[in-house]
Design an enzyme around this catalytic site. Structure first.
Site, PDB file in Angstrom:
ATOM      1  N   LYS A 101      26.298  -2.883  -0.779  1.00 56.94           N
ATOM      2  CA  LYS A 101      27.773  -2.785  -0.828  1.00 56.94           C
ATOM      3  C   LYS A 101      28.327  -2.091   0.401  1.00 56.94           C
ATOM      4  O   LYS A 101      29.507  -1.811   0.492  1.00 56.94           O
ATOM      5  CB  LYS A 101      28.190  -1.990  -2.075  1.00 56.94           C
ATOM      6  N   ARG A 139       0.794  -1.217   0.000  1.00 59.44           N
ATOM      7  CA  ARG A 139       0.000   0.000   0.000  1.00 59.44           C
ATOM      8  C   ARG A 139       0.837   1.283   0.000  1.00 59.44           C
ATOM      9  O   ARG A 139       0.612   2.181  -0.803  1.00 59.44           O
ATOM     10  CB  ARG A 139      -0.913   0.079   1.242  1.00 59.44           C
ATOM     11  N   THR A 140       1.786   1.363   0.917  1.00 64.70           N
ATOM     12  CA  THR A 140       2.469   2.647   1.095  1.00 64.70           C
ATOM     13  C   THR A 140       3.288   2.995  -0.144  1.00 64.70           C
ATOM     14  O   THR A 140       3.188   4.097  -0.692  1.00 64.70           O
ATOM     15  CB  THR A 140       3.345   2.603   2.356  1.00 64.70           C
TER      16      THR A 140
HETATM   17  N1   CP Z   1      -0.454  -0.072   5.784  1.00 63.29           N
HETATM   18  C1   CP Z   1       0.753  -0.318   5.285  1.00 63.29           C
HETATM   19  O1   CP Z   1       1.750   0.309   5.667  1.00 63.29           O
HETATM   20  O2   CP Z   1       0.799  -1.308   4.337  1.00 63.29           O
HETATM   21  P1   CP Z   1       2.093  -1.749   3.535  1.00 63.29           P
HETATM   22  O3   CP Z   1       3.055  -2.358   4.527  1.00 63.29           O
HETATM   23  O4   CP Z   1       1.621  -2.704   2.496  1.00 63.29           O
HETATM   24  O5   CP Z   1       2.720  -0.508   2.945  1.00 63.29           O
END
Ligand code: CP
Length: 307
Positions: free
Chosen positions: A83, A54-55
Site C-alpha cells: 500500500k 534456508r535463511t
Molecule cells: N543461502 C541462502 O541465503 O539461501 P536462501 O536464499 O534460500 O535463504
C-alpha cells in the site's frame, strides 16, 4: 557483550564475539535440549521482502527451537508495503511488537536503514548484492567444524563474484584471519567488485589471484566455495543466460582436487554443482545448511541476552 547489538555486516562483531557465537553454536549442536527454553517469551519478527528457503526457515526453526515465537511475512505483497508503506515506518512499528528482527530485502543498504528506526536488534538476512552476514556465520561454523582452523587456507571462490553477497561477506570475514590465500574464479563479466579487492585484500597484503579457470582453482583449494549466478540481479535476462552455465562442478572435475578439500555452496544451486557430487565426502553444502540453523540459534540467544 553481544546483547542488544545489531548484525548488519560481517565485521560488526569482534573476533572474540564471533568465537562466542560459534562456540555456543557448537554447544547447542552437542546438547540442543539444554537450550530448548532459553528464549521462552521472546518474539522474532522475520521480515522477508525477497524469496528464501534456508535463511527464513532456519531463522524460524532456530527461534522455535530456543522456545521463542515468530511473526513475520515471506513476501512484501502480503505486508502494507503493497500500500506504499516505507521500510522505515514498517520497522518503527514492528520493533514495538517484537524483541528482535531479521530482515531480507532486494535493495542494498536496507538493513542499515532499518537499524536507525529500530528499538530492537536488527539482523541482516541479506540485502541485495551487498551482504549476507548470517550466511557468513554459517560458513564460519562449517569451516571451523570441517577444516578446524580459520587460518592457512587456500579459499577458491567460484561463480558470480560480482552480485554474490555471500562471497562479499565471506571475503570480508576470512580476510581477518592469518595467512589465507584467495583464488577468485569468475567470468570476466562477474568479477569481484574492485572496492572489495582493494579494501579487504590489497590493503591487508592478502595474496589472491583472479582466473576464469575452475580447474586451476580446484588443484590448489582447501575450500571450494561455489556460487549460483544471481539471475535476479541482471538487467538483461539474455546476459544471465549466457553466463549461467559458466562453471559446472561434477564428479570427474573433483578428481583434480585435494582429498581433504571441502566443497561449500550457500545454496540454492541451479546447475553449478551436479548431483553426482553430492555423495562425495568432500561435498559439504547440505551440512553447511544444517549448521545455519544452529548458528542462528546461537546468534539470537546472544543478541537477546538469553544465555
Ligand atoms: N543461502 C541462502 O541465503 O539461501 P536462501 O536464499 O534460500 O535463504
Amino acid at each position: 557483550m553481544l546483547k542488544g547489538k545489531h548484525l548488519i555486516g560481517p565485521r560488526d562483531f569482534t573476533l572474540e564475539e564471533l568465537d562466542e557465537i560459534l562456540n555456543l553454536a557448537h554447544l547447542i549442536i552437542e546438547n540442543p535440549k539444554e537450550y530448548s527454553k532459553v528464549c521462552e517469551g521472546k518474539l522474532l519478527a522475520a521480515l522477508f521482502y525477497e524469496p528464501s528457503t534456508r535463511t527464513r526457515l532456519s531463522f524460524e526453526a532456530a527461534m522455535h527451537r530456543l522456545g521463542g515465537s515468530v511473526i513475520g511475512f515471506s513476501e512484501a505483497n502480503s505486508s502494507s508495503t503493497a500500500k506504499g508503506e516505507t521500510l522505515e515506518d514498517t520497522i518503527e512499528v514492528v520493533s514495538n511488537y517484537s524483541d528482535i528482527i531479521a530482515i531480507r530485502h532486494p535493495e542494498s543498504g536496507t538493513a542499515e536503514r532499518a537499524k536507525k528506526h529500530s528499538s530492537v536488534p536488527i539482523i541482516n538476512a541479506g540485502d541485495g548484492s551487498n551482504e549476507h552476514p548470517t550466511q557468513t556465520l554459517t560458513d564460519l561454523l562449517t569451516i571451523k567444524l570441517l577444516k578446524g582452523s580459520f587460518n592457512n587456507n587456500v579459499i577458491a571462490l567460484c561463480g558470480d563474484l560480482k552480485f554474490g553477497r555471500t562471497v562479499h561477506s565471506l571475503i570480508k570475514a576470512m580476510s581477518r584471519y592469518e595467512n589465507n590465500k584467495f583464488i577468485l574464479i569468475s567470468p570476466n563479466e562477474l568479477k569481484l567488485p574492485d572496492y572489495i579487492k582493494k579494501e579487504f585484500l590489497i590493503e591487508n597484503n592478502i595474496e589472491f589471484i583472479e582466473t576464469t579457470s575452475l580447474e586451476e582453482g580446484l588443484k590448489h583449494a582447501d575450500i571450494l566455495y561455489m556460487t549460483r549466478v544471481q539471475g535476479e540481479r541482471f538487467e538483461k535476462y539474455e546476459e544471465y543466460l549466457s553466463l549461467r552455465d559458466s562453471y559446472i562442478l561434477n564428479r570427474e572435475k573433483l578428481n583434480l582436487a585435494k582429498e581433504d578439500m571441502i566443497v561449500m555452496h550457500p545454496l540454492p544451486r541451479v546447475n553449478e554443482i551436479q548431483t553426482d557430487v553430492d555423495d562425495d565426502p568432500r561435498a559439504s553444502y547440505f551440512r553447511q545448511a544444517k549448521y545455519g540453523m544452529y548458528v542462528r540459534m546461537a546468534l539470537i540467544a546472544k543478541l537477546l541476552g538469553c544465555v
